[in-house]
Design an enzyme around this catalytic site. Structure first.
Site, short mmCIF file in Angstrom:
data_model
loop_
_atom_site.label_atom_id
_atom_site.label_comp_id
_atom_site.label_asym_id
_atom_site.label_seq_id
_atom_site.Cartn_x
_atom_site.Cartn_y
_atom_site.Cartn_z
CG HIS A 377 -7.14 -7.91 -5.10
ND1 HIS A 377 -7.98 -7.01 -4.73
CD2 HIS A 377 -8.23 -8.83 -5.47
CE1 HIS A 377 -9.34 -7.09 -4.87
NE2 HIS A 377 -9.26 -8.28 -5.37
CE LYS A 570 -2.77 0.44 6.98
NZ LYS A 570 -3.94 0.61 5.92
NE ARG A 571 -3.18 -8.67 4.44
CZ ARG A 571 -2.11 -8.26 3.71
NH1 ARG A 571 -1.17 -9.28 4.16
NH2 ARG A 571 -2.03 -7.79 2.70
CE LYS A 576 -1.37 -4.40 4.25
NZ LYS A 576 -2.20 -3.50 3.38
CB THR A 678 -10.83 -1.32 1.61
OG1 THR A 678 -10.42 -2.30 2.53
CG2 THR A 678 -10.71 -1.76 0.32
CE LYS A 682 -13.25 -1.54 5.47
NZ LYS A 682 -12.47 -2.51 5.96
#
Length: 837
Positions: A377, A570-571, A576, A678, A682
């Site tokens: 991952h 998100k985290r 990111k 993911t 969504k």
């Protein structure tokens, strides 16, 4: 005198098997609810807390699941089917009640039953505690996977840990993240069943002794260990209206003895219970801080505890059915390792087969390599776990011996394939040499598995060409791609019932189990009336999010529901690039202050996520977001033109509200760093339009929806690699007036006037030529693309069309598709329809 008859402890199976099924009508739920509420919980009409109403209703629904659960397990046993086992350190389940009602097909019935009792179903649902047994996408993916396995009627069992404290509760104090314990089990868990009869003993410490058995073969025995008991708690996982209920088994650590009686009598009460406390620490906290040696040891204990308990469980089940003949074990069983964390299952299966069940090394290795499959991952080398050999020898001596044996044979295999290439041996070795010898767990996972998969097309390609290139050249047949997905039951049908109802009205309800059916929505994107209904549903969702935030976070500024909802949840992590988002917000603020507001599009930017407690720079990013938010939201010149909010304590139940309201989905990671994502799926599924780089599953989202319905920006992965040697962020800043003004506001401490220097590290990091995330490099492209977003949003009809097309083309990103691919290419399981009596 007549002979006295003794009753055995085994219940009468004929009486149990003929218990009447629980009714599914409104009256049945009303009656059962009253029974539990009054007689079991001891409550009455004077009880004001909705918590107990939720407990009573959950018990009534669990009864219905229990019948189907037992029938499903009996079906698997009767059919002697091949089974799959999903081993994961995380299962981010969220709430269970609403999902159970949806999958049983009783949402409307139960809602009406509660209404007749004067109870709002939403109030009950909102009282349920999130099961926060995960950190982010990895754990939520595991939860979606087991939902799809049940909905596809695949005999798959999930194995994880029953953490007493889940993902920490996040609060914001003076703009900074403060972590508080998430004791999600404080009031128990109505959905789980304790299964003491399936407990297993787990070894730690001690030493290894060898001896010759009666056949003269060398055998090894792990002795002198400090053992811990693994006690399972089972949770039912219902498929979508198909009668199948699979199992998620979570392990709790308990002491083998409650306390040391001798020490207790001697008056040393603390030492008497020390073993109990030490044992229970294993499953006390999700992700202990591993910055210290004690933290690292606890994390290794957790991983081995999960692997050993789960494998012992599977082997015990096998022996109960087939005895100690393991010749067909690989034909009937498959283990999927969710990331590197459970890879210690490979040497543990070897240990159990050899030391406990008497198989030879070759027999055990053949079974292990035929049953273990590994999912990777991450593309970040630092995220691939390594454990010091010294720690493993002390904590898991027999496991370390087996790893040495695996590596010796593996090195011989590599040497035979590439004679004389010492560098290959060094790169591929499971044991990394150096000042401190380390066990490379990802290398162990690849060496011991028959399948290795990435989770998006680009991710798998980069694994094969970069991170695991030598392994791919050695075993190309092992590598495959399985692009992630999300379950449409929770992430559209469950969380967005108004939109789900409109979709069903137009194309029928088969999309819930075959998401590709959403493609039938495409023609409706050209229908004016349909677009208006779609837009009205989106607007209502935005208003619900505003109300939700008001309820959860009183006293804070709230969104203008008419504005563009710009979402990044998100985290919190540098790759990111929440930081890039903040730079754009500062740019918009600067434009407002300069009066550059012609044709302005009001924008509400919501950023949410948690930073790992030891991740200092990520926590600084949260602080910056909140400081910028405080300045902008308090400035009268800004007004409703721009709002920035940090959403505290982001979790599954919050995402169920957020994803339905999002207009713009921020997926802006540095290209080549995000494995899949993911959250992007969504948000797309609920009609948000993505602004993103060519990273992770963004690539496939763009392929599905088309260039015109995706806002692409930024350098590609190849361009980033090519630029690394001569990246000059200072030169980029010098050439960009907008960026200069943004950096000036940061360096002038405009957002930290009373906290001098607190953001210096952040500012220096993005100005550094060695910044791996290249935030400055993508700034201009990002800002220009955001202008395209504004242009598109001004035309509400055009934007709605884009929204519909995003939803219509999200079919690929269902975990039903993902799991079907896992099954056809890796697991080879046969679906097992459940016959109701």
């Amino acid at each position: 005198m007549p002979t006295k008859k003794f009753v055995t402890s085994k219940p009468n199976s004929s009486l149990i098997s003929h218990l009447p099924e629980q009714g599914m009508e409104k009256k049945d739920f009303v009656d059962d609810f009253k029974q539990y509420y009054v007689h079991l919980l001891g409550r009455d009409e004077h009880t004001s807390s909705p918590f107990y109403a939720g407990e009573a209703l959950s018990m009534a629904i669990r009864d219905r699941l229990m019948e189907r659960w037992k029938t499903t397990q009996q079906t698997y046993k009767d059919n002697e089917c091949r089974r799959g086992y999903y081993l994961s350190m995380e299962f981010l389940m969220g709430r269970t009640l609403s999902n159970a009602m949806l999958n049983l097909g009783i949402t409307d019935t139960v809602t009406q039953a509660m209404y007749d009792l004067g109870i709002e179903i939403e109030e009950i649902i909102s009282c349920e505690q999130d099961a926060g047994l995960g950190n982010g996408g990895l754990g939520r993916l595991a939860a979606c996977f087991i939902d799809s396995c049940a909905s596809l009627q695949l005999p798959v069992m999930g194995y994880g840990l029953r953490y007493e404290y889940g993902m920490f509760t996040q609060s914001i104090v003076d703009g900074e993240q403060v972590e508080k314990p998430d004791h999600w089990l404080r009031h128990g868990n109505v959905w789980e069943i304790e299964r003491l009869e399936y407990s297993h003993r787990i070894k730690f410490g001690g030493h290894v002794e060898d001896h010759l058995d009666e056949n003269g073969k060398q055998r090894f025995c792990w002795v002198g260990s400090n053992d811990v008991l693994a006690t399972p708690y089972d949770t039912p996982i219902p498929g979508y209206q198909n009668g199948t209920v699979n199992t998620l088994r979570l392990w709790k650590a308990v002491a083998t003895e409650e306390f040391n009686l001798d020490e207790f009598h001697a008056g040393d009460y603390a030492e008497a219970v020390a073993a109990k406390i030490a044992a229970e620490n294993i499953t006390m906290v999700l992700y202990p801080n591993d910055s210290s040696e004690n933290g690292k040891e606890l994390r290794l204990r957790q991983q081995y505890f999960l692997a050993s308990a789960s494998l012992q469980d599977v082997l015990a089940h096998w022996i109960s059915l087939y005895g100690r003949d393991f010749s067909h074990f690989a034909e009937k069983n498959c283990f999927q390792l969710n990331d590197t964390h459970p890879s210690i299952a490979i040497p543990e299966l070897m240990r159990l087969l050899m030391d406990i069940h008497g198989l030879s090394w070759n027999e055990a290795w053949k079974i292990t390599r035929a049953t273990m499959a590994y999912t990777n991952h991450t593309l970040l080398p630092e995220a691939l776990e390594k454990w010091s050999v010294k720690l493993m020898q002390r904590l898991l001596p027999r496991i370390m011996d087996i790893i040495f044996g695996i590596n010796a044979r593996f090195m011989a295999e590599v040497a035979m394939h590439w004679p004389g290439e010492g560098e290959r041996l060094r790169c591929l070795s499971i044991i990394e040499e150096g000042d401190v010898q380390q066990v490379r767990m990802a290398h162990l996972a690849i060496a011991g598995s028959f399948s290795v998969n990435g989770v998006a097309q680009l991710h798998t390609q980069l694994l094969q060409q970069g991170l695991f290139r030598d392994f791919y050249e050695l075993w190309p047949h092992k590598f495959n791609n399985k692009t992630n997905g999300v379950t449409p039951r929770r992430w559209l049908a469950g969380c967005n019932p108004a939109l789900a109802s409109l979709i069903t009205e137009m194309i029928g309800n088969s999309w819930i189990t075959d998401l590709t059916q959403l493609k039938k929505l495409e023609p409706y994107a050209n229908d004016v009336n349909f677009r208006k209904r779609w837009r009205d549903i989106k607007q209502a969702a935005k208003e619900r999010l505003v109300d939700y935030k008001k309820d959860k976070h009183e006293g804070e500024l709230h969104f203008n529901a008419e504005a563009l909802f710009d979402i990044q949840v998100k985290r919190i992590h540098e790759y990111k690039r929440q930081l890039l988002n903040v730079l754009h917000v500062i740019h918009l603020y600067d434009r407002i202050k300069r009066g550059d507001t012609k044709n302005w599009v009001p924008r509400c930017v919501l950023i949410g996520g948690k930073a790992a407690p030891g991740y200092i720079i990520a926590k600084k990013i949260i602080k910056l977001i909140n400081n910028v938010s405080h300045v902008i939201n308090a400035d009268p010149d800004v007004g409703d033109k721009l709002t920035l909010l940090f959403f505290p304590d982001y979790r599954v139940s919050a995402m169920e509200k957020i994803c339905t309201a999002a207009d713009l989905s921020e997926q802006i990671s540095t290209a080549g760093k995000e494995a899949s994502g993911t959250g992007n799926m969504k948000l797309m599924m609920n009609g948000a339009i993505t602004i993103g780089t060519l990273d992770g599953a963004n690539i496939e989202i763009r392929e599905e929806v088309g260039d015109d319905n995706f806002f692409l920006f930024g350098l590609t992965e190849e361009q980033i690699v090519a630029r690394r040697g001569h990246y000059d962020p200072l030169a980029i800043i010098e050439m960009d007036d907008d960026l200069q003004r943004v950096i000036h506001l940061l360096e002038a401490a405009h957002f930290n006037q009373f906290e001098p220097g607190i953001f210096d590290d952040l500012i220096n990091s993005i100005k550094c030529p060695h910044d791996p995330w290249m935030t400055i490099a993508d700034f201009r492209s990002y800002v220009d693309t955001q202008k395209r977003v504004e242009d598109a949003y001004r035309d509400k009809d055009h934007w709605t069309r884009m929204s519909i097309l995003n939803c219509a083309n999200s079919g690929k990103f269902s975990t039903d598709r993902t799991i079907n691919e896992y099954n056809s290419d890796i697991w080879k399981l046969t679906p097992q329809p459940v016959k109701r009596k």
